[in-house]
Scaffold this motif. Structure first.
Motif, mmCIF file in Angstrom:
data_model
loop_
_atom_site.group_PDB
_atom_site.id
_atom_site.type_symbol
_atom_site.label_atom_id
_atom_site.label_comp_id
_atom_site.label_asym_id
_atom_site.label_seq_id
_atom_site.Cartn_x
_atom_site.Cartn_y
_atom_site.Cartn_z
ATOM 1 N N THR A 165 0.950 -1.147 0.022
ATOM 2 C CA THR A 165 -0.075 0.178 0.069
ATOM 3 C C THR A 165 0.801 1.459 -0.030
ATOM 4 O O THR A 165 0.660 2.237 -0.749
ATOM 5 N N GLU A 206 0.682 3.969 -2.874
ATOM 6 C CA GLU A 206 0.192 5.496 -2.649
ATOM 7 C C GLU A 206 1.381 6.393 -3.056
ATOM 8 O O GLU A 206 1.097 7.420 -3.843
ATOM 9 N N SER A 233 2.063 6.672 -6.957
ATOM 10 C CA SER A 233 0.858 7.338 -7.684
ATOM 11 C C SER A 233 0.671 8.550 -7.505
ATOM 12 O O SER A 233 0.542 9.493 -8.336
ATOM 13 N N ASP A 234 1.056 8.944 -6.410
ATOM 14 C CA ASP A 234 1.236 10.469 -5.885
ATOM 15 C C ASP A 234 2.402 11.097 -6.765
ATOM 16 O O ASP A 234 2.171 12.191 -7.492
#
Lengths: 211, 234
Positions: free
Chosen positions: B204, B208, B211-212
């Motif tokens: 995860t 996160e 993708s940010d």
């Protein structure tokens, strides 16, 4: 993208796996079939976590006749809130017991909404959607939740606000929720178009189409 | 079933599944184990390769205390049978026939498995669009499919493979060890103007972060597909 009929075929051989004993610490009456307990809070999302400014956030209910009801963040969090403790069950087989949420009951949001609709399509920031019968949102069964464990809901868990419908598999509890579309007929949402079950009752193990 | 050791903690299982209907790269299957007294446990695993008739492959990363993964990774023998169901999942998939856009794959740890299925599907795609894989691992010992990835990158001019080492790098590695950065994604990915479709798979926190960073670089969030596993962290 192929349709669900192409995506999901079922192949089953019923057999004993030699030497398998398993962990067996999950024999809990609150655990639906095929689920295991976790103390973590796993994250599953189909895309990037959307970034939503609270100034721009709004929640919209649109009826089958096209009438809109809107709440800003300030208006939503100004409504009377409820604390909810619930067991949650993800279709990927983890379950988490006694999760603590705070949010606004859908009963409160729909109190002044005139509708004869039988179905709801939930929409999220980022484009996600999920469908369920309207009655599954009513009578204290569903909330727009904005706190988890006494803290504001983290973005990766759906913050600023997510739907909470704990009696169905957790993909129905749409993260980053932005509204409810009330409809006379059922219409499949994101995962429901990709082979997952239309209703998703964990106690009947309705994971995939055909279950 | 056959087992192939990939790393100290990951194994590939080749399963014969009579009547397997085929699948798209990126899909998974459910494996269910049944003890002799009827106790059952099931988990989902990413398919690691295109189907070869009735033969399908999954790669299982043994997780601490994992009741299904430890059985699959260690206990099974070639004539053992397990129950499978699938294919499952129709979102995190690449269509070898219909999609000619460049493909950026970003993997963290065993998140490489569904992305490897996409890479292996290039053989059946004509013409195959350019692929770039950025694969983050703790150390060289953690690379799954290491030799095959290197061979494919050498033989296939349209496939680039870059390893990112977060803890220990092999000798001669120019990049300092450390978490994946925006520079890594710019340098080893595709420019935003080429509008790649992006698949990110891993724990995860990794997904996160990546993708940010991709969105900060200007990539369209709608073109980024993600798959996450594991807890959300502390």
């Amino acid at each position: 993208m192929e349709g669900p009929a192409d995506v999901l075929e079922v192949v089953v051989m019923s057999i004993v796996s030699r030497g398998f004993r398993g962990r067996r610490r999950d024999s809990n009456q609150r655990l639906p079939p095929g689920q295991y307990l976790t103390d973590d809070f796993p994250v599953l999302s189909a895309g990037p976590t959307p970034r939503i400014s609270l100034d721009d956030w709004e929640f919209t209910v649109v009826t089958e006749l096209g009438q809109s009801h809107r709440w800003s963040w300030k208006e939503l969090t100004g409504l009377s809130a409820e604390s909810v403790t619930a067991d949650i069950h993800c279709v990927t087989r983890w379950s988490k017991l006694d999760t603590a949420w705070r949010g606004v009951s859908i009963d409160t949001l729909l109190a002044d909404v005139e509708t004869a609709a039988d179905f709801a399509l939930i929409h999220s920031y980022g484009g996600y959607s999920t469908n369920l019968p309207l009655e599954d949102l009513l009578d204290g069964k569903a909330w727009v939740a904005y706190e988890y464990n006494g803290q504001e809901l983290a973005p990766e868990h759906g913050g600023p606000a997510r739907l909470l419908v704990p009696h169905l598999y957790f993909w129905k509890s749409a993260k980053w929720v932005r509204g409810i579309e009330l409809m006379p007929q059922d219409f499949p949402g994101f995962w429901e178009q990709l082979g997952y079950h239309d209703y998703g009752d964990p106690w009947r193990e309705q994971r995939y189409q055909g279950d | 079933m056959e087992r192939r050791r990939e790393t100290a903690t990951a194994s590939t299982l080749v399963l014969d599944v009579p009547g397997w209907p085929g699948h798209q790269p990126g899909q998974h299957l459910d494996v269910r184990l049944t003890a002799d007294d009827g106790y059952q446990a099931a988990r989902s695993y990413s398919l690691a390769a295109p189907a070869d008739g009735d033969r399908v492959e999954i790669t299982v990363q043994r997780v601490p205390d994992g009741e299904v993964s430890s059985y699959l990774a260690d206990a099974t023998q070639s004539d053992d049978a397990v129950e499978v169901r699938g294919p499952v999942g129709g979102w995190f998939v690449w269509n070898p026939q219909g999609d000619s856009r460049p493909v950026l794959l970003v993997a963290g740890g065993s998140g490489v498995v569904p992305l490897m299925a996409m890479i292996r599907s290039r053989d059946g795609a004509r013409p195959a669009p350019p692929f770039r894989l950025i694969y983050s691992v703790r150390s060289p010992d953690d690379r799954i499919y290491d030799q095959e990835l290197r061979r494919r990158a050498t033989e296939d001019g349209d496939l680039d493979v870059t390893f990112i080492y977060t803890r220990t790098a092999p000798g001669g590695e120019a990049r300092p060890v450390g978490r994946i950065s925006a520079d890594d994604l710019s340098m080893y990915g595709f420019p935003v103007v080429e509008e790649p479709i992006v698949y990110v798979c891993g724990p995860t926190g990794f997904v996160e972060r990546v993708s940010d960073l991709l969105i900060d670089l200007g990539h369209d969030p709608a073109k980024i597909k993600t798959e996450r596993f594991g807890p959300s962290g502390p």
